[in-house]
Design an enzyme around this catalytic site. Sequence first.
Site, PDB file in Angstrom:
ATOM      1  CD  GLU A 159      13.338 -18.443   2.348  1.00  0.00           C
ATOM      2  OE1 GLU A 159      12.281 -18.740   3.245  1.00  0.00           O
ATOM      3  OE2 GLU A 159      14.447 -18.727   2.977  1.00  0.00           O
ATOM      4  CG  ASN A 160       8.121 -21.289  -0.712  1.00  0.00           C
ATOM      5  OD1 ASN A 160       8.404 -21.408  -1.886  1.00  0.00           O
ATOM      6  ND2 ASN A 160       8.251 -22.114   0.126  1.00  0.00           N
ATOM      7  CG  ASP A 190      -7.125  -8.339   6.232  1.00  0.00           C
ATOM      8  OD1 ASP A 190      -7.842  -9.126   5.590  1.00  0.00           O
ATOM      9  OD2 ASP A 190      -6.376  -7.487   5.426  1.00  0.00           O
ATOM     10  CD  GLU A 194      -2.553   1.881   1.247  1.00  0.00           C
ATOM     11  OE1 GLU A 194      -2.797   1.381   0.014  1.00  0.00           O
ATOM     12  OE2 GLU A 194      -2.865   2.937   1.623  1.00  0.00           O
ATOM     13  CB  SER A 231       1.356 -14.184   0.096  1.00  0.00           C
ATOM     14  OG  SER A 231       1.250 -13.835  -1.360  1.00  0.00           O
TER      15      SER A 231
END
Length: 989
Positions: free
Chosen positions: A708-709, A751, A636, A711
Site C-alpha cells: 500500500e505505501n 541493487d 522498465e 517504495s
Amino acid sequence: MDCKPRAKPLLLCIFLFILSFICPALLIIHPSNEVNLLDSKASQGELGWISYPSHGWEEISGVDEHYTPIRTFQVCNVMEYSQNNWLRTNWIPRQSAKKIYVELKFTLRDCNSIPLVLGTCKETFNLLYLETDEDQGSRFREHQFSKIDTIAADESFTQMDLGDRILKLNTEVREVGPVTKKGFYLAFQDVGACVALVSVRVYFKMCPFIVRNLASFPDTVPMDSHSLVEVKGSCVNHSKEQEPPRMYCSTEGEWLVPIGKCLCNVGYEERGSSCQACRAGFYKSLLGNVQCSKCPPHSFTHHEGALHCGCEKNYFRADGDPPSTACTRPPSAPRNVISVINETSVILDWSWPEDTGGRKDVTFTVLCKLCRPGQRVCEACRSNVRFLPRAAGLQNTTVTVGDLLAHTNYTFEIEAQNGVSQLAPTMRQYAAVTITTNQAAPSPVTVIRKDRTSRNSISLSWLEPERPNGIILDYEVKYYEKQEQETSYTILRSKGCNVTLSGLKADTSYLLQIRARTAAGYGASSRSFEFETSPDSFSISSESSQVVLIAISSAAAIILLTVLLYIVIGRFCGYRRSKHPDEKRLHFGNGHLRLPGIRTYVDPHTYEDPSQAVHEFAKELDASCIAIDKVVGAGEFGEVCSGRLRLPSKKENCVAIKTLKAGYTDKQRRDFLSEASIMGQFDHPNIIRLEGVVTRSKPVMIVTEYMENGSLDSFLRKHDAQFTGIQLVGMLRGIASGMKYLSDMGYVHRDLAARNILVNSNLVCKVSDFGLSRVLEDDPEAAYTTRGGKIPIRWTAPEAISYRKFTSASDAWSYGIVLWEVMSYGERPYWEMSNQDVIKAVDEGYRLPPPMDCPATLYQLMLDCWQKERNNRPKFEQIVSILDKLIRNPGSLKITANTSPRPANLLLDRSSSEVVQSLGTMGDWLDNVRTLPCKEAFSGVSYSSCDTLPKTSAEDLKKVGVTIVGPQKNIVSSIKALESHSKNAPVPV
Ligand code: ACK
C-alpha cells in the site's frame, strides 16, 4: 504572697506567681471576680443598723461624689471624754466565702482643726466582727466582738475644707478569714473621733465561670489561705478531650496556667469559644481546631456538619484518596496507537490519553484477542503470549508482544486506567488495533529421543517444536561423525518426527541437529545431540542374525533396483534436476558447499528454456482472475498497476501487476519473466511475494502482493520526521531479515536501495526488484563504469564497482546506504556529488556523515557496513541481531551520533571506525569529513564561534576553495548538526 501554710502548694504558688509575670497569658483576670455580701450604697432606704448608745452613731441620708443618694453614719462627740459609741451592721450570710474583704469609705475630721478639744478628740476608730450561725436580732454584746483593725484616716479634713466643701474621702480595705460560721456581723467602735462612714462594702473573691481552650471551668471560690485550687475543665459541646483541661484558681480570684485542651469533633470547627457545625459546602474530616475546608473540585455537600464531601455524578474517589483531594474519573482512551510487526511479535506504541481523569496514577493494560477468520467474536489470546515488560500496570506507553501465532489476526485493546477505573466499569475506554502477524520460521526442536541403536544405524524420534508457526512441511536432520568436526556431513529429510540413520560406522559417536521447515523457511537448528552406534562385538542371536541377513539382502536388492531405475529415468529426462531444492538426500564433502540452510537459489539462466524456469517457480494464473484497477507507476518493461486477484475458492486479494508492454522482443520477455522465476523461489515475510504470472495470454503479467505505501524512499520523503526511532528500526530490521534470507539462499541482490524496498500498510518493508537485467538497465540510478556495465554507484561497494565483485558483503555495503537513507528520511546519498566524485571520495576514505538525530549505534552500524575490507562488514544475521537488541532496548536509541561521544563498536572489527568519528570539535570534524582540500581551505578562514558557521552557504564555501557540490552540501549539513551540538559546547578557535 504569703505561701507558708503548705509546702507543695507553696512551691506551686511561687512557680505560678513567677510564671504569671513571665507570661501574662497564663494569668486570666476576670473583671468581676468579687461577689458582694453587703453594699451600703446599694440600699435606698434605712439600713437599720444598731447604734449603741443611741446618741452615738447617727444614720443620715446624703449623696455620694456622683450625687447618688446614699445612706451614711456619722459620730462626732469630740467635746466629751470617754466615748464608746458602737455601730453594728445587720447579720450578713457568709454564702460560700472563705475569706471576706471589708471596704470602708469614710471622712475624718482633723482634731487640730477643732479648737478646745485637745485631750478628748481622736482620729481613729475600730473595726470588729462577730461570727454566728444565725441572726441574733437586736441582741448586742460588746465583748463578743473581735477586733479586725484600728482604722486611721490617711487624710483628714479641716474647718477650711468644710468651708470649701472639700471632704477628703478615705478608702480602707481589710481581710477577714477564714470565716466558717453561716454569717457574721461587723461593728464600728468610735472612741471620740469625728467620723462619717460614707459606704461599707463586704465581699469575697471568686474565680468566675470561664471557657478556655474549648473547656469550661465553673465559678470557683479560692482557698482562704494562699494555696491554689486546681479545677478540671469539661469540654464544650461537640468537642473531645485531647489532654485533660485544667486551671488553677488563685486566692485573688484569678485563673492561672491553663493546661490541656479540647478539640472540635469532625464536622465541627472552633468559632468563638465553642464548636460549630461546618456550613453546607464545607467539610472537616479531622479532629482538631482547624477550620472547615471548602469541598474540593467535583465534590459537594448540602448539609451542615459534613465529615467529607460527596462526589459529583461520574466522579469518584479511590480507596486511598484523602477527603481533601478532588473527585476524579477514569482516563480517556490512549491515542495514536501504532504497531510494528516483526514476524510473530509486535511492538505497540501509543500516546497518553487526552484526559487523565484528573489523576497522576495512570497505567496501561493491554488485552490480546485472537481473531480467527470467519469468527465474529475474537477469543482471548493463549496464556503463553509474552508481554514485555508486562501486560498490565504499564507505566510507559509501549509494550512488546511476542510468541504470537504466525499469519494470524490479533486485536489489542489498550486501556488507560487510573485509581478510579475499577469504580466506573461503564466509563472505561480503550484504543484497539488489529494486526496480522507475519510468517515466522518454526522454533527449534528441543526434545530428541534415541529409540534404537545397532552397529550401523540409530533410530530417533523427536517432539514437534514448541512454536511451529505454521504447518511443518518436513524436518532436516544433519549428522556427522564427531571426530570429523563437521567437515563432512549428511543431511536427511523426514516428513514425520522420526528417522533412522543408517550406514553408520560401528562404535562411533555422531553429532546430530534437527530443524523444522514451514512455508516461512527453516527454523533455527536444535542444539547438537550426541549418539553412539553399537560396538563391532555387539552380539545378536542366530535367529535375529538370520532376520537381519534377510533384511540386509532384500534392502540391497531394493537399492540396486532403485539406482538402476534412477539412471534409466535420468537418461530420459536429461534436465539438471540435481539443482532442485527438494532433493531428498544431499551429501556435502569437505564443506566446500554452502552450509545447509534455507533452500539454495537457482539461477534461471542455468535453464536452457527460460520459460521452463518460470513454470518451475511461478504459478500460471488465468487472466480472467485478475482485475486491473489503476496504473501506479512505470517499470522498465511496462506499466505497474494495482488490482485484485480472485482465485477459485479463495478470498479476493489486492495485488500489484507488472505488465510487459506490447512489441517486446524474445529477450525482453525472457528478462521480464526472469524476475518472476527468481521471486518465485523466495518465501519470506520481508521479500515481496509472487502470486503468479500470466504467460499464456497477453499482456504478459507478473502478479505480486500489493504494498500500500509504495517504495520506501518516496514514502519516507512524504513522511519526513514523522516516525519514532523504534518504527524506523522496525523497518530496517525487516529489510535486514529479508536480506539475511536472500544471502542464506545464496542470492546476491546487487541493487539494494530504498527505492527497491516496498512498504505495506503495517509499515512492513519487503525487498523487491529481482530482474536479471535490472541492475544493468532497469535502474535509473545505474551508470556505466569504466569497465563497462551499469552500476548504481552510490549504493555499490568499491570492490563491486572496481572489479564486479558482487557478494552478500557488497549487499551489506548497500544496506548501510539504505540505513542512511532511512535515517535521513529519503535524502539522496552524497547529495548532488557526481558519480566520479563519489567513487573518488569513497576510495579516499570519505564516508557519509550521520543523518540528523541519528542514534549513535545506527551510525556505527553504517560505518561497519562501509568497511573497505569486505570480510570485515557485518553479516546480515549480525545486522538482524544488532537491530533486535536495539528494539529490545529502545533507550539506546536516545544517544545520537551528532551529540554523543563515539559509541563502542557493535562488531568486533574497529578499523572502519577510525575513518569517521562523530562530530566533536571543529578540528575533529574537519578531520572526520576527510575533505582535505576543504580542511586546508578552512584553516585559512578565521572564525571565532559557531555562530558564524550556520550562516556559511555553499557560495561561501566556494570562495574558500570547496568546489565539489557534494562536500559543500555535506559541510553545510554538518555545520547545521554542529550548530545544534555546539549550543552547549563552544567550539575552540
Ligand atoms: O513508489 P511507488 O508508488 O511504488 O512507485 C513504484 C512503481 O510501482 C514502479 O515500480 C510501485 N510498485 C511496484 N511494485 C509494487 C507493489 N507490489 N505494490 C505497490 N506498488 C508497487 C512502486
